[in-house]
Design a protein around this motif. Structure first.
Motif, short mmCIF file in Angstrom:
data_model
loop_
_atom_site.label_atom_id
_atom_site.label_comp_id
_atom_site.label_asym_id
_atom_site.label_seq_id
_atom_site.Cartn_x
_atom_site.Cartn_y
_atom_site.Cartn_z
N ALA A 115 0.84 -1.20 0.00
CA ALA A 115 0.00 0.00 0.00
C ALA A 115 0.87 1.25 0.00
O ALA A 115 0.56 2.25 -0.67
CB ALA A 115 -0.94 -0.01 1.20
N ALA A 116 1.98 1.22 0.73
CA ALA A 116 2.90 2.37 0.72
C ALA A 116 3.51 2.56 -0.66
O ALA A 116 3.63 3.69 -1.15
CB ALA A 116 4.00 2.16 1.76
N LEU A 117 3.89 1.46 -1.31
CA LEU A 117 4.48 1.55 -2.65
C LEU A 117 3.47 2.05 -3.67
O LEU A 117 3.81 2.75 -4.62
CB LEU A 117 5.04 0.19 -3.06
N ASP A 118 2.20 1.70 -3.45
CA ASP A 118 1.14 2.14 -4.37
C ASP A 118 0.94 3.66 -4.30
O ASP A 118 0.39 4.24 -5.24
CB ASP A 118 -0.19 1.46 -4.02
N PRO B 124 6.53 1.90 -10.26
CA PRO B 124 6.04 1.52 -11.59
C PRO B 124 7.08 1.84 -12.66
O PRO B 124 7.78 2.85 -12.58
CB PRO B 124 4.79 2.37 -11.77
N VAL B 125 7.19 0.96 -13.65
CA VAL B 125 8.13 1.13 -14.76
C VAL B 125 7.35 0.95 -16.05
O VAL B 125 6.71 -0.08 -16.24
CB VAL B 125 9.27 0.08 -14.68
N PRO B 126 7.38 1.94 -16.94
CA PRO B 126 6.66 1.76 -18.20
C PRO B 126 7.35 0.73 -19.09
O PRO B 126 8.52 0.43 -18.90
CB PRO B 126 6.75 3.15 -18.84
N MET B 127 6.61 0.19 -20.03
CA MET B 127 7.23 -0.70 -21.02
C MET B 127 8.31 0.08 -21.75
O MET B 127 8.15 1.27 -22.00
CB MET B 127 6.18 -1.20 -22.02
N SER C 247 13.63 4.06 -10.79
CA SER C 247 12.49 3.32 -10.24
C SER C 247 12.84 2.56 -8.96
O SER C 247 11.95 2.03 -8.31
CB SER C 247 11.94 2.35 -11.29
N VAL C 248 14.11 2.50 -8.62
CA VAL C 248 14.51 1.74 -7.42
C VAL C 248 14.04 2.47 -6.16
O VAL C 248 14.43 3.61 -5.91
CB VAL C 248 16.04 1.54 -7.37
N ARG C 249 13.18 1.79 -5.40
CA ARG C 249 12.64 2.39 -4.19
C ARG C 249 13.34 1.89 -2.93
O ARG C 249 13.58 2.64 -2.00
CB ARG C 249 11.14 2.06 -4.05
N LEU C 250 13.60 0.59 -2.90
CA LEU C 250 14.09 -0.06 -1.67
C LEU C 250 15.08 -1.15 -2.03
O LEU C 250 15.00 -1.75 -3.11
CB LEU C 250 12.90 -0.66 -0.91
N ILE C 251 15.98 -1.42 -1.11
CA ILE C 251 17.05 -2.40 -1.35
C ILE C 251 17.15 -3.34 -0.15
O ILE C 251 17.02 -2.91 1.00
CB ILE C 251 18.40 -1.67 -1.54
N ARG D 92 4.97 -3.58 -18.99
CA ARG D 92 5.28 -2.67 -17.89
C ARG D 92 5.47 -3.46 -16.60
O ARG D 92 5.04 -4.61 -16.50
CB ARG D 92 4.15 -1.65 -17.74
N LEU D 93 6.09 -2.83 -15.61
CA LEU D 93 6.20 -3.41 -14.27
C LEU D 93 5.41 -2.52 -13.33
O LEU D 93 5.37 -1.31 -13.49
CB LEU D 93 7.67 -3.43 -13.81
N ILE D 94 4.78 -3.12 -12.34
CA ILE D 94 4.01 -2.29 -11.42
C ILE D 94 4.81 -2.04 -10.15
O ILE D 94 5.82 -2.69 -9.87
CB ILE D 94 2.63 -2.91 -11.09
N ALA D 95 4.33 -1.08 -9.36
CA ALA D 95 4.98 -0.77 -8.08
C ALA D 95 4.98 -2.02 -7.21
O ALA D 95 3.97 -2.70 -7.10
CB ALA D 95 4.23 0.36 -7.39
#
Lengths: 335, 335
Positions: free
Chosen positions: A37-40, A148-151, A161-165, A253-256
């Protein structure tokens, strides 16, 4: 900031903000019920969580002791877990003897596979296998969680797009790998639940160690409390995370909340000596065995058996685990 | 009962209960906000939704017109999409000429691959491709959504886990398949977003047509409004859904909301004549081309191009689409 997902009886767990020293936490529930939910809603949730993080690190907010044993996987059920092959020497070593039909290296673009993401394991949960004769192995990796990453993203979109590691253990049943690969449909039965570090951290928590879309820190891997490997995740990463993410989004595409794995972290050895010699060692048993076969004519390191313990952490310059440690034991699954 | 997920601006959409004739719907929001939430609490949500369904079908409740164009995929982002290979003749045909290294058939146990599940397409959403020169193909399949399945389930546990049934289109980029398979990591780039029927139905909605863990109904597949195939999904399904689910849970549990695909539905032809002859036809273009190559020395059926339309439905004995129809056009993706 550092975040974790704590056990609360629900499938997605409870979002927690963890202190930099991993000793205390505050619920993130006011911002978002869980990490997905936080990533969304990252544009609004990230600043709000960062504010809690600052107050927590400054000691200006009521907090509770953080117990990594209460941590689920950061995303206990994720929508996508894509594992890459950033480090070519892992493939070089493993493919020389895994019976793979295609030993040719794909150095032009990264290999990726879609992993099962519906039941990911927490850092201290057991590695559940039906039979410990299946050649149970671990693979120590760095993992990132994206927005989120577009196609067909640009490289900079992929990088941004990197949020967390965090770290992960791509558990592998080696006896089933050849069969999975030979039928052409890819890893499936050979990859049970992947495990993740107890904490995820934003790139800024790593300071300059996160640069060039790589994490320039050493892993520390132990098996049954003996040092097994300590490769540097920033060295020999042929495809960086921007490459892996861009490749993953090549036709969709990739989603959050997409998790991307680095592939097994490996550093090239001069002549692949054992851990005692050069201190690098290995991030999985299969590689150690491959090197042993070449050197001694016979693999010496056994695969994991019931009760065996594997620990994986990524250490900062001072030797502290930045996102805590994966610390699991193999257990036989019983109904 | 029949359920759908309607567009509401949120990633998981809005749960709707759809009338048996697919003409009306009532929000399921009082029971669960979305289909995944309903599946997470199926023991309580299913009876509550069934009650709404009964009232709706009896005309005893206020309802609105159901527009399949407003339907997202039943699970627009799912935690797991596992596609099987229930029908061996699809593999027989496609592997004879796809350049696969391993033409040997795996008739002892089903092949499975883990598909991307994070962005599944609704029935009327476009098939987005970056380049329609990639040999764009469809694959018409039956899909089921399961409840939780323990690791190593019994066959009856696997069979009992089927919650919902629909059709799907496992969109495939044939030009990328050989490369995905030859590198051994399995389908990835060759499989963009899979599409699903606008409605999912519980097994009881199919009456005796759902038996032996198979759906004994015909598909109706058209390409650019011309009949392309109408195989019976109950015929030649070598591995039924209990087999596929049990195989999928061989080394790990499955969670509620797991989608399992049947694989491309195919019926064996006497001598593989065109659709005009025996009325069976094909559920994907690759098979038609394979048969044409054998018969005429040359493939005749073109792959899909920008603007081409494909429609897939499963028909009841009276010829009515039980879960509505997938009806999509290919479109070129532009940033």
């Amino acid at each position: 900031m550092k975040l974790a997902t704590l056990r609360n009886g629900r499938p997605d767990g409870q979002l927690a903000v963890v202190s930099r020293d991993l000793k205390r936490f505050v619920s993130g529930g006011k911002v978002a019920p869980n990490l997905q939910a936080a990533l969304d809603t990252w544009e609004t949730s990230a600043p709000a969580l960062a504010e809690i993080s600052q107050a927590l690190n400054a000691g200006g907010i009521a907090s509770r002791p953080f117990d990594p044993g209460e941590a689920l996987a950061p995303l206990p059920r994720a929508y996508s877990w894509i594992d890459g092959s950033g480090y070519l020497s892992h493939l070089e070593r493993v493919r020389t003897l895994a019976g793979s039909k295609d030993a040719e290296l794909q150095s032009a673009r990264p290999l990726l596979y879609q992993g099962g993401s519906d039941s990911l394991s927490g850092a201290n949960e057991p590695i559940l296998v039906s039979d410990d004769g299946l050649a149970v192995d671990f693979e120590a990796e760095i993992a990132v969680i994206t927005g989120p990453v577009p196609m067909l993203p640009t490289r900079s979109e992929a990088a941004a797009s990197v949020r967390l590691i965090t770290v992960c253990n791509d558990v592998s049943l080696r006896r089933l790998v050849a069969d999975d690969l030979q039928n052409g449909f890819g890893f499936f039965h050979s990859k049970p639940s992947t495990s993740f570090g107890p904490v995820v951290a934003t790139p800024d928590e790593f300071g300059s160690a996160w640069r060039d879309n790589k994490l320039h820190l050493k892993l520390r891997i132990t098996v049954n409390d003996a040092l097994f490997g300590q490769p540097d995740a920033g060295i020999d990463m042929h495809f960086d995370f921007a490459d892996l993410i861009a490749a993953a989004a090549g036709t969709r595409r990739l989603i959050a909340g997409t998790i991307i794995g680095s592939g097994t972290v490996t550093n090239r050895h001069e002549e692949a000596p054992p851990i005692k010699r050069d201190g690098i060692g290995f991030s999985c048993i299969a590689e150690a065995r491959a090197v042993e076969k070449l050197k001694y004519g016979k693999a010496r390191t056994p695969f994991l058996r019931d009760g065996d313990r594997v620990s994986i952490a990524v250490l900062d310059a001072a030797g502290a685990p930045v996102v805590g440690a994966i610390d699991q034991r193999v257990a036989i699954y019983r109904r």
